[in-house]
Design a protein around this motif. Structure first.
Motif, PDB file in Angstrom:
ATOM      1  N   ILE A  20      20.405  40.576  62.055  1.00  0.00           N
ATOM      2  CA  ILE A  20      21.255  41.674  61.592  1.00  0.00           C
ATOM      3  C   ILE A  20      21.893  42.423  62.756  1.00  0.00           C
ATOM      4  O   ILE A  20      22.411  43.532  62.580  1.00  0.00           O
ATOM      5  CB  ILE A  20      20.475  42.655  60.694  1.00  0.00           C
ATOM      6  CG1 ILE A  20      19.306  43.289  61.455  1.00  0.00           C
ATOM      7  CG2 ILE A  20      19.982  41.946  59.443  1.00  0.00           C
ATOM      8  CD1 ILE A  20      18.621  44.404  60.673  1.00  0.00           C
ATOM      9  N   SER A 325      20.336  33.049  54.258  1.00  0.00           N
ATOM     10  CA  SER A 325      19.633  34.011  55.101  1.00  0.00           C
ATOM     11  C   SER A 325      20.636  34.739  55.977  1.00  0.00           C
ATOM     12  O   SER A 325      21.761  34.254  56.178  1.00  0.00           O
ATOM     13  CB  SER A 325      18.609  33.296  55.992  1.00  0.00           C
ATOM     14  OG  SER A 325      19.276  32.501  56.970  1.00  0.00           O
ATOM     15  N   PRO A 326      20.252  35.891  56.538  1.00  0.00           N
ATOM     16  CA  PRO A 326      21.142  36.562  57.488  1.00  0.00           C
ATOM     17  C   PRO A 326      21.500  35.682  58.680  1.00  0.00           C
ATOM     18  O   PRO A 326      22.654  35.660  59.116  1.00  0.00           O
ATOM     19  CB  PRO A 326      20.332  37.795  57.914  1.00  0.00           C
ATOM     20  CG  PRO A 326      19.424  38.074  56.760  1.00  0.00           C
ATOM     21  CD  PRO A 326      19.061  36.722  56.222  1.00  0.00           C
ATOM     22  N   ALA A 329      24.106  33.202  57.735  1.00  0.00           N
ATOM     23  CA  ALA A 329      25.415  33.834  57.585  1.00  0.00           C
ATOM     24  C   ALA A 329      26.058  34.078  58.946  1.00  0.00           C
ATOM     25  O   ALA A 329      27.256  33.826  59.140  1.00  0.00           O
ATOM     26  CB  ALA A 329      25.271  35.144  56.814  1.00  0.00           C
ATOM     27  N   CYS A 345      30.934  39.007  57.629  1.00  0.00           N
ATOM     28  CA  CYS A 345      29.530  38.603  57.529  1.00  0.00           C
ATOM     29  C   CYS A 345      28.720  39.844  57.201  1.00  0.00           C
ATOM     30  O   CYS A 345      28.545  40.719  58.059  1.00  0.00           O
ATOM     31  CB  CYS A 345      29.080  37.971  58.850  1.00  0.00           C
ATOM     32  SG  CYS A 345      27.344  37.488  58.871  1.00  0.00           S
ATOM     33  N   ARG A 347      25.206  41.576  55.983  1.00  0.00           N
ATOM     34  CA  ARG A 347      23.767  41.322  55.961  1.00  0.00           C
ATOM     35  C   ARG A 347      23.028  42.626  55.707  1.00  0.00           C
ATOM     36  O   ARG A 347      23.607  43.706  55.807  1.00  0.00           O
ATOM     37  CB  ARG A 347      23.315  40.776  57.322  1.00  0.00           C
ATOM     38  CG  ARG A 347      23.959  39.490  57.735  1.00  0.00           C
ATOM     39  CD  ARG A 347      24.064  39.428  59.264  1.00  0.00           C
ATOM     40  NE  ARG A 347      25.127  40.272  59.772  1.00  0.00           N
ATOM     41  CZ  ARG A 347      25.189  40.728  61.023  1.00  0.00           C
ATOM     42  NH1 ARG A 347      24.247  40.434  61.876  1.00  0.00           N
ATOM     43  NH2 ARG A 347      26.186  41.492  61.418  1.00  0.00           N
ATOM     44  N   ARG A 354      20.002  42.976  49.596  1.00  0.00           N
ATOM     45  CA  ARG A 354      19.405  42.258  50.727  1.00  0.00           C
ATOM     46  C   ARG A 354      19.766  40.776  50.760  1.00  0.00           C
ATOM     47  O   ARG A 354      19.071  39.967  51.374  1.00  0.00           O
ATOM     48  CB  ARG A 354      17.875  42.448  50.773  1.00  0.00           C
ATOM     49  CG  ARG A 354      17.443  43.902  50.768  1.00  0.00           C
ATOM     50  CD  ARG A 354      16.012  44.074  51.233  1.00  0.00           C
ATOM     51  NE  ARG A 354      15.836  43.656  52.625  1.00  0.00           N
ATOM     52  CZ  ARG A 354      16.209  44.380  53.697  1.00  0.00           C
ATOM     53  NH1 ARG A 354      16.800  45.565  53.524  1.00  0.00           N
ATOM     54  NH2 ARG A 354      15.989  43.921  54.897  1.00  0.00           N
ATOM     55  N   ALA A 356      22.412  38.125  52.161  1.00  0.00           N
ATOM     56  CA  ALA A 356      23.490  37.978  53.143  1.00  0.00           C
ATOM     57  C   ALA A 356      24.658  37.227  52.516  1.00  0.00           C
ATOM     58  O   ALA A 356      24.462  36.325  51.691  1.00  0.00           O
ATOM     59  CB  ALA A 356      22.983  37.238  54.371  1.00  0.00           C
TER      60      ALA A 356
END
Length: 755
Positions: A20, A325-326, A329, A345, A347, A354, A356
């Motif tokens: 993040i 998932s972050p 991404a 993007c 996240r 929550r 992404a």
């Protein structure tokens, strides 16, 4: 370590570890922008820039102070007039940014002994403003009007409800008309953040469209907040007011909104540019172009089933795709950036659920061809992130999804494959064209309403019917007629390459350009049957292959069935018109083949015939570009055709676009050392088996494909001409997702760029 440094270092490491971490970077100059909020393309519009520069000829750059002191300039007053004209408001108040407009409005409406009710997923500026407003704050579930109704029933305090018209993350729309009704009944003020909708529809604002700016006697106020930095391409924020009390509420904000009183006014130069942007946004043309871009974007992303599964089209100008998932991404956005495509993007913690996401912002000024190429690349990285095969599924492997490997008995050894195909009395083609997944009730209903019927014919028929149809088809696709098309194939592909050569520096998808157009044109020339428009043919083809040879869930199957139902009436009409003509459909009718069977044949001839050739060509292009030196060999003037023939036959042996056929055992029988039960489903592997044999790629025996020679010739010629015309072409990535259906496979894209 100093405690402050330790704290900051820990936070930085945590952000990096969880995917993040945020960065500030300038955009590459030639990248395609699918990330900024410049919806109407006005940030760079010459008239907007001219208005801003024109102000600077005689006026100041900065406002010079708060707008309640010396910071109000004629440009601010003009902008407020133009905002009213655009949005249908009766009064407007311009702030230096949208964030302070939201905070200032909430502070001015709230205070001690008041309540603020916020949508749980409203923008951060609304939640931050609520925390500073000295009011009781409560949230209600996102778009949950029942929960809001219950909160509004708790009377006794002055109440303001705050929502977004289109949610900034999920993109879904609030029911403004119903929200307004609930607030009027409860005596509550309504604040609507229209950051993502101002200027993006013909009415100028959702508030105007839904009647929020109309006169409602003795009703509590409606305040609309807006940003000038999205559709209007400028900077700043604004409050908009409707009804007969509009000027009263504007004056209220001037006196009580701290973000207005204690902030320097918006730059007058920016205000002048934004005023011109309002005028341009109001003419309707830009809104129509924005809508067209949005439609193209959603359509392009929905072509890929794995992307469609995670697509969130939303109600505004932002289209989102969920990522696993972050970190996935971030990696996808970085890969696209390197390829010249900018996407958003989002996240955690920016996303309330929550999850992404990649966010694609639609713009009115996006070039359609560049958009199509960019969408192909977006789809590629998204599919790979979600686990799509990155290599040919059936190349030396069982390409079926693991959960479907027990559905059919797989036969891979070439000798046994030939034996199955040479024994049609034991291994019938009855299941060759059946949908893998039975139609849901809803999908079946759609097909029945369209009169969709596919009785056995040619590939799915045996005996005299098969022979009768084959006798009619053979002259249309004879070796002599196929050979005679070679010159036309060369001419068509050269014409197309002439128009594409200039695009190579920015990028070019050979799978949807060079590989896509010629097969359909040649098939139409040989059969005498016209093609539908290319885009419709491409959509119908891809959808039908997935419908019959894929594993779509109920929702996806219904979409595919709707597409097939659209194609079927067009095809039936072509069959009707062909009666008495000399084309293929007319010849079949003359031979006594009934109309339903001609339609059935035409369905898979028009769709599968040209589409599988396109897929084979794409596979050959990808194969030649993947191996160092091979592309140059294919483009060699003297020996290139031989090199191309070798590539095509290697593709047929290892990664053909039609790697399998289905059969069903008619009775208990034996195949090699194995006993086969009556009714058992058999899958013969024509390509990619342990002992690859290119001559099996088009089948064997009575069902061997009549278009084999045509497909091989087209692939060879198109590969040769493309390698000669684009010698500097290079794949932007060796790793691309592959289409994986039970009997069809191909690289999803073949994107190249000049080196």
């Amino acid at each position: 370590m100093d405690q402050w440094l330790e704290w900051a270092t820990h936070r930085a490491h945590r952000a990096e570890r969880t995917g993040i971490e945020r960065r500030t970077r300038t955009a590459p100059p030639d990248a395609l922008d699918l990330a900024s909020n410049d919806y109407l393309g006005l940030a760079h519009h010459p008239e907007v820039r001219r208005a801003a520069v024109g102000h600077l000829q005689d006026g100041p750059l900065g406002a010079g102070g708060s707008r309640v002191v010396t910071g109000t300039h004629p440009a601010h007053e003009l902008l407020e007039q133009e905002l009213c004209a655009l949005t249908g408001a009766r009064a407007a108040l311009v702030f230096s940014c949208g964030y302070t407009a939201n905070m200032g409005a909430l502070g001015a409406l709230a205070g001690p002994r008041s309540r603020l009710l916020l949508d749980a997923q409203a923008h951060a500026s609304l939640h931050d403003g609520a925390r500073l407003a000295h009011a009781e704050v409560a949230t209600f579930g996102h778009d949950d009007l029942d929960e809001l109704r219950a909160l509004l029933a708790q009377t006794g305090r002055r109440t303001t409800v705050a929502v977004e018209s289109v949610h900034s993350v999920l993109g879904d729309a609030a029911d403004l008309a119903e929200l307004h009704r609930l607030c009027r009944e409860a005596g509550a003020a309504l604040l609507v953040d229209e950051a993502h909708t101002i200027g993006t529809l013909a009415e100028g604002s959702w508030a105007a469209r839904d009647g929020l700016f109309d006169d409602h006697p003795e009703a509590p106020p409606v305040v609309v907040t807006a940003t000038l930095s999205k559709a209007l391409g400028a900077q700043g924020g604004a409050l908009l007011f409707g009804g007969s009390d509009a000027k009263l509420w504007r004056a209220h904000m001037v006196n009580l909104a701290r973000g207005f009183i204690f902030d320097t006014g918006l730059s007058p130069a920016v205000a002048a540019g934004a005023a011109r942007a309002c005028q341009l946004a109001g003419d309707g043309d830009l809104v129509a172009r924005l809508s067209a871009t949005r439609e193209r974007t959603i359509t392009g992303l929905r072509r890929r089933p794995l992307v469609a599964k995670h697509l969130e089209p939303g109600a505004g100008s932002v289209v989102s795709v969920r990522m696993p998932s972050p970190a996935a991404a971030v990696e996808a956005a970085d890969v696209l950036r390197e390829r010249g495509v900018l996407v958003g993007c989002f996240r955690p913690p920016s996303v309330p659920d929550r999850i992404a996401r990649l966010r694609l912002t639609c713009h009115a000024d996006t070039d359609p061809d560049r958009l199509e190429l960019a969408l192909a690349q977006v789809c590629d990285v998204v599919e790979l992130a979600w686990g799509a095969p990155a290599t040919c599924p059936f190349r030396h492997a069982d390409g079926r999804p693991v959960e479907h490997r027990e559905d059919h008995r797989l036969v891979q050894e070439p000798g046994l494959v030939r034996e199955v195909l040479a024994r049609p009395e034991d291994f019938a083609a009855d299941n060759a064209l059946q949908a893998l997944r039975p139609f849901s009730r809803e999908a079946a209903r759609v097909l029945v309403r369209a009169g969709f019927r596919l009785p056995p014919v040619l590939a799915s028929a045996n005996g005299e019917l098969h022979r009768a149809v084959r006798r009619v088809l053979t002259p249309f696709f004879s070796p002599a007629r196929v050979k005679a098309q070679r010159g036309l194939v060369q001419r068509l592909v050269r014409e197309q390459l002439d128009g594409l050569a200039g695009e190579l520096d920015q990028g070019l998808d050979l799978a949807t350009t060079v590989a896509a157009h010629v097969p359909a044109q040649i098939a139409s020339t040989l059969s005498g049957v016209p093609n539908p428009p290319h885009d419709e043919l491409s959509r119908w083809s891809a959808d039908s292959l997935e419908l019959f040879w894929g594993w779509p869930d109920d929702e996806r199957q219904l979409q595919l069935a709707t597409s097939a139902a659209d194609f079927h009436p067009w095809l039936r009409e072509q069959v009707r018109r062909s009666t008495g003509s000399g084309n293929l459909f007319g010849a079949l009718a003359k031979a006594g083949i009934d109309q339903d069977r001609i339609v059935s044949l035409g369905y898979f001839l028009v769709i599968a015939g040209q589409e599988t050739t396109r897929m084979l060509i794409a596979t050959c292009l990808h194969l030649a570009l993947s191996e160092p030196g091979r592309w140059a060999a294919c483009g060699d003037e003297e020996d290139g055709l031989q090199a191309c023939t070798e590539v095509v036959r290697q593709a047929l042996a290892t990664s053909s676009s039609t790697p399998t056929w289905r059969r069903v055992a008619s009775s208990d029988t034996q195949l090699g050392d194995e006993a086969i039960r009556a009714g058992e489903q058999v899958l013969v592997q024509l390509s990619g088996g342990p002992d690859g044999d290119w001559s099996l790629a088009f089948g064997h025996g009575i069902h061997r494909c009549l278009g084999a020679g045509l497909a091989e010739m087209e692939a060879t010629v198109i590969l040769y001409e493309t390698a000669r015309a684009l010698p500097r072409a290079q794949l932007i990535s060796q790793e691309v997702p592959w289409l994986r259906l039970l009997s069809f496979q191909a690289p999803r894209s073949v994107v190249v760029r000049a080196v």
